[in-house]
Design a protein around this motif. Structure first.
Motif, PDB file in Angstrom:
ATOM      1  N   THR A  11     -22.757  27.866  -9.483  1.00 43.52           N
ATOM      2  CA  THR A  11     -23.336  27.506 -10.771  1.00 43.52           C
ATOM      3  C   THR A  11     -22.424  27.827 -11.943  1.00 43.52           C
ATOM      4  OG1 THR A  11     -24.471  29.645 -10.892  1.00 43.52           O
ATOM      5  CG2 THR A  11     -25.686  27.820  -9.901  1.00 43.52           C
ATOM      6  N   ASP A  12     -21.341  28.501 -11.700  1.00 44.04           N
ATOM      7  CA  ASP A  12     -20.425  28.882 -12.770  1.00 44.04           C
ATOM      8  C   ASP A  12     -19.740  27.649 -13.344  1.00 44.04           C
ATOM      9  OD1 ASP A  12     -18.711  30.779 -14.314  1.00 44.04           O
ATOM     10  OD2 ASP A  12     -17.162  29.926 -13.038  1.00 44.04           O
ATOM     11  N   ALA A  13     -19.971  27.379 -14.622  1.00 45.28           N
ATOM     12  CA  ALA A  13     -19.456  26.161 -15.245  1.00 45.28           C
ATOM     13  C   ALA A  13     -17.933  26.087 -15.196  1.00 45.28           C
ATOM     14  CB  ALA A  13     -19.947  26.058 -16.688  1.00 45.28           C
ATOM     15  N   ALA A  14     -17.264  27.204 -15.422  1.00 45.68           N
ATOM     16  CA  ALA A  14     -15.801  27.196 -15.424  1.00 45.68           C
ATOM     17  C   ALA A  14     -15.246  26.785 -14.060  1.00 45.68           C
ATOM     18  CB  ALA A  14     -15.274  28.574 -15.827  1.00 45.68           C
ATOM     19  N   THR A  15     -15.882  27.252 -12.981  1.00 49.70           N
ATOM     20  CA  THR A  15     -15.445  26.897 -11.633  1.00 49.70           C
ATOM     21  C   THR A  15     -15.655  25.414 -11.363  1.00 49.70           C
ATOM     22  OG1 THR A  15     -15.970  29.118 -10.831  1.00 49.70           O
ATOM     23  CG2 THR A  15     -15.783  27.381  -9.180  1.00 49.70           C
ATOM     24  N   LEU A  16     -16.820  24.893 -11.757  1.00 51.15           N
ATOM     25  CA  LEU A  16     -17.111  23.479 -11.556  1.00 51.15           C
ATOM     26  C   LEU A  16     -16.151  22.613 -12.360  1.00 51.15           C
ATOM     27  CD1 LEU A  16     -21.021  23.557 -11.779  1.00 51.15           C
ATOM     28  CD2 LEU A  16     -19.574  23.827  -9.765  1.00 51.15           C
ATOM     29  N   HIS A  17     -15.946  22.968 -13.611  1.00 53.73           N
ATOM     30  CA  HIS A  17     -15.051  22.181 -14.462  1.00 53.73           C
ATOM     31  C   HIS A  17     -13.615  22.196 -13.944  1.00 53.73           C
ATOM     32  CE1 HIS A  17     -17.887  22.600 -18.207  1.00 53.73           C
ATOM     33  NE2 HIS A  17     -18.463  22.010 -17.167  1.00 53.73           N
ATOM     34  N   ALA A  18     -13.192  23.326 -13.394  1.00 53.36           N
ATOM     35  CA  ALA A  18     -11.828  23.427 -12.866  1.00 53.36           C
ATOM     36  C   ALA A  18     -11.612  22.459 -11.722  1.00 53.36           C
ATOM     37  CB  ALA A  18     -11.542  24.863 -12.421  1.00 53.36           C
ATOM     38  N   LEU A  19     -12.604  22.327 -10.829  1.00 54.70           N
ATOM     39  CA  LEU A  19     -12.460  21.375  -9.723  1.00 54.70           C
ATOM     40  C   LEU A  19     -12.420  19.947 -10.250  1.00 54.70           C
ATOM     41  CD1 LEU A  19     -14.035  21.458  -6.227  1.00 54.70           C
ATOM     42  CD2 LEU A  19     -14.063  19.338  -7.525  1.00 54.70           C
ATOM     43  N   ALA A 105     -15.615  21.822  -0.642  1.00 57.91           N
ATOM     44  CA  ALA A 105     -16.051  22.164  -1.995  1.00 57.91           C
ATOM     45  C   ALA A 105     -16.256  20.857  -2.750  1.00 57.91           C
ATOM     46  CB  ALA A 105     -15.015  23.028  -2.706  1.00 57.91           C
ATOM     47  N   THR A 106     -17.427  20.690  -3.361  1.00 56.13           N
ATOM     48  CA  THR A 106     -17.722  19.465  -4.092  1.00 56.13           C
ATOM     49  C   THR A 106     -18.469  19.788  -5.383  1.00 56.13           C
ATOM     50  OG1 THR A 106     -19.852  19.109  -2.983  1.00 56.13           O
ATOM     51  CG2 THR A 106     -17.924  18.082  -1.980  1.00 56.13           C
ATOM     52  N   VAL A 107     -18.387  18.865  -6.316  1.00 56.41           N
ATOM     53  CA  VAL A 107     -19.147  18.956  -7.559  1.00 56.41           C
ATOM     54  C   VAL A 107     -19.862  17.634  -7.783  1.00 56.41           C
ATOM     55  CG1 VAL A 107     -19.019  19.163 -10.078  1.00 56.41           C
ATOM     56  CG2 VAL A 107     -17.591  20.630  -8.637  1.00 56.41           C
ATOM     57  N   GLY A 161     -14.903   0.656 -21.051  1.00 56.04           N
ATOM     58  CA  GLY A 161     -15.030   2.098 -20.928  1.00 56.04           C
ATOM     59  C   GLY A 161     -16.370   2.496 -20.330  1.00 56.04           C
ATOM     60  N   VAL A 162     -16.403   3.647 -19.682  1.00 54.81           N
ATOM     61  CA  VAL A 162     -17.661   4.210 -19.168  1.00 54.81           C
ATOM     62  C   VAL A 162     -17.722   5.673 -19.569  1.00 54.81           C
ATOM     63  CG1 VAL A 162     -17.977   2.617 -17.240  1.00 54.81           C
ATOM     64  CG2 VAL A 162     -16.595   4.675 -16.908  1.00 54.81           C
ATOM     65  N   GLU A 163     -18.918   6.122 -19.911  1.00 45.57           N
ATOM     66  CA  GLU A 163     -19.131   7.515 -20.285  1.00 45.57           C
ATOM     67  C   GLU A 163     -20.384   8.039 -19.595  1.00 45.57           C
ATOM     68  OE1 GLU A 163     -17.076   7.641 -24.717  1.00 45.57           O
ATOM     69  OE2 GLU A 163     -19.287   7.722 -24.547  1.00 45.57           O
ATOM     70  N   LEU A 164     -20.246   9.161 -18.934  1.00 42.44           N
ATOM     71  CA  LEU A 164     -21.376   9.806 -18.267  1.00 42.44           C
ATOM     72  C   LEU A 164     -21.735  11.063 -19.045  1.00 42.44           C
ATOM     73  CD1 LEU A 164     -23.301   9.940 -15.796  1.00 42.44           C
ATOM     74  CD2 LEU A 164     -21.571  11.348 -14.666  1.00 42.44           C
ATOM     75  N   ALA A 165     -22.869  11.024 -19.745  1.00 45.90           N
ATOM     76  CA  ALA A 165     -23.370  12.202 -20.450  1.00 45.90           C
ATOM     77  C   ALA A 165     -24.032  13.106 -19.423  1.00 45.90           C
ATOM     78  CB  ALA A 165     -24.348  11.787 -21.536  1.00 45.90           C
ATOM     79  N   VAL A 166     -23.389  14.207 -19.086  1.00 40.84           N
ATOM     80  CA  VAL A 166     -23.859  15.058 -17.991  1.00 40.84           C
ATOM     81  C   VAL A 166     -25.129  15.793 -18.396  1.00 40.84           C
ATOM     82  CG1 VAL A 166     -23.277  16.921 -16.403  1.00 40.84           C
ATOM     83  CG2 VAL A 166     -21.491  15.343 -17.177  1.00 40.84           C
ATOM     84  N   GLU A 167     -26.144  15.675 -17.537  1.00 41.78           N
ATOM     85  CA  GLU A 167     -27.412  16.362 -17.746  1.00 41.78           C
ATOM     86  C   GLU A 167     -27.602  17.515 -16.774  1.00 41.78           C
ATOM     87  OE1 GLU A 167     -30.125  13.146 -17.234  1.00 41.78           O
ATOM     88  OE2 GLU A 167     -29.299  11.995 -18.930  1.00 41.78           O
ATOM     89  N   ARG A 168     -26.898  17.435 -15.639  1.00 37.92           N
ATOM     90  CA  ARG A 168     -27.048  18.494 -14.629  1.00 37.92           C
ATOM     91  C   ARG A 168     -25.803  18.534 -13.754  1.00 37.92           C
ATOM     92  NH1 ARG A 168     -29.632  17.971  -9.478  1.00 37.92           N
ATOM     93  NH2 ARG A 168     -30.429  15.934 -10.159  1.00 37.92           N
ATOM     94  N   TRP A 169     -25.319  19.735 -13.505  1.00 35.66           N
ATOM     95  CA  TRP A 169     -24.190  19.959 -12.600  1.00 35.66           C
ATOM     96  C   TRP A 169     -24.691  20.593 -11.300  1.00 35.66           C
ATOM     97  CZ3 TRP A 169     -19.356  18.255 -13.608  1.00 35.66           C
ATOM     98  CH2 TRP A 169     -18.969  18.047 -14.935  1.00 35.66           C
TER      99      TRP A 169
END
Length: 210
Positions: A11-19, A105-107, A161-169
């Motif tokens: 659940t750590d955002a920094a870890t998810l964003h890094a991947l 490992a997946t996100v 262009g495409v943009e995904l407004a993230v609501e849940r990780w």
């Protein structure tokens, strides 16, 4: 990195964003009228846009995805993955009750996917963002404006262009954390002996738990 042993959730955002930054080619899935539309699109994460960030990219104008938008979508980012042999577990010698598995490992980024069409400046900004992200580390980075202006205008007309407004990780790191220390050490040794980069990448993740 915080992981729940049973669900292997991160659940750590920094870890998810890094991947996401390390493996930007996403499997982008949209459901529409009973059908699944699957595309593979490089996406750039802008963490400053929206409460959970926004993923941006582009597809060809001939791609059947963008006319369906906006739609709920999920972008799947794939990190290190490797087969794990039960022969690597020291515990196998006790009763033989071990079987193969697969570490990975997946996100997953869930949100609303929308199209960026009819706004050349906004689309141009997406191209600059993507290019600068992937060229920054090069000694002589290529820039969008290096292309002839007329060629660039033609390119802009051929993409959307495409943009995904993230609501849940969601993050899943299945990296042998449900095994004993001895078994994990055996997995690290076995993966390193495979001699491949994917196996080495997974060995590095498992070794973090030692």
């Amino acid at each position: 990195m915080t992981i729940a042993n049973r669900q292997f959730q991160v659940t750590d955002a920094a870890t998810l964003h890094a991947l996401v930054r390390a493996q930007p080619l996403a499997t982008l899935v949209v459901a529409h009228e009973g059908s699944l539309h699957v595309n593979h699109v490089p996406l750039y994460l802008d963490p400053t846009r929206g409460p959970r960030g926004t993923l941006v990219g582009h597809v060809g104008r001939g791609n059947g995805l963008w006319p369906l938008l906006p739609q709920t979508a999920v972008a799947v980012f794939h990190g290190p993955q490797a087969y794990v042999s039960p022969s690597w577990y020291p515990s196998k010698a006790v009763d033989g009750k071990q079987v193969p598995t697969w570490n990975y490992a997946t996100v997953h980024a869930h949100g609303t996917l929308s199209a960026v069409d009819g706004d050349p400046e906004r689309l141009r900004a997406i191209l600059h963002t993507l290019t600068e992200a992937h060229e920054a580390h090069r000694p002589h980075p290529w820039h969008v404006d290096d292309a002839p202006a007329d060629y660039l205008e033609k390119l802009l007309g051929a993409i959307v262009g495409v943009e995904l407004a993230v609501e849940r990780w969601e993050g899943v790191w299945k990296i042998s954390q449900n095994r004993s220390d001895a078994d994990r050490a055996g997995v690290v040794q076995g993966l390193r002996a495979e001699g491949t980069q994917p196996a080495a990448d997974m060995a590095a993740l498992v070794a973090m738990l030692q």
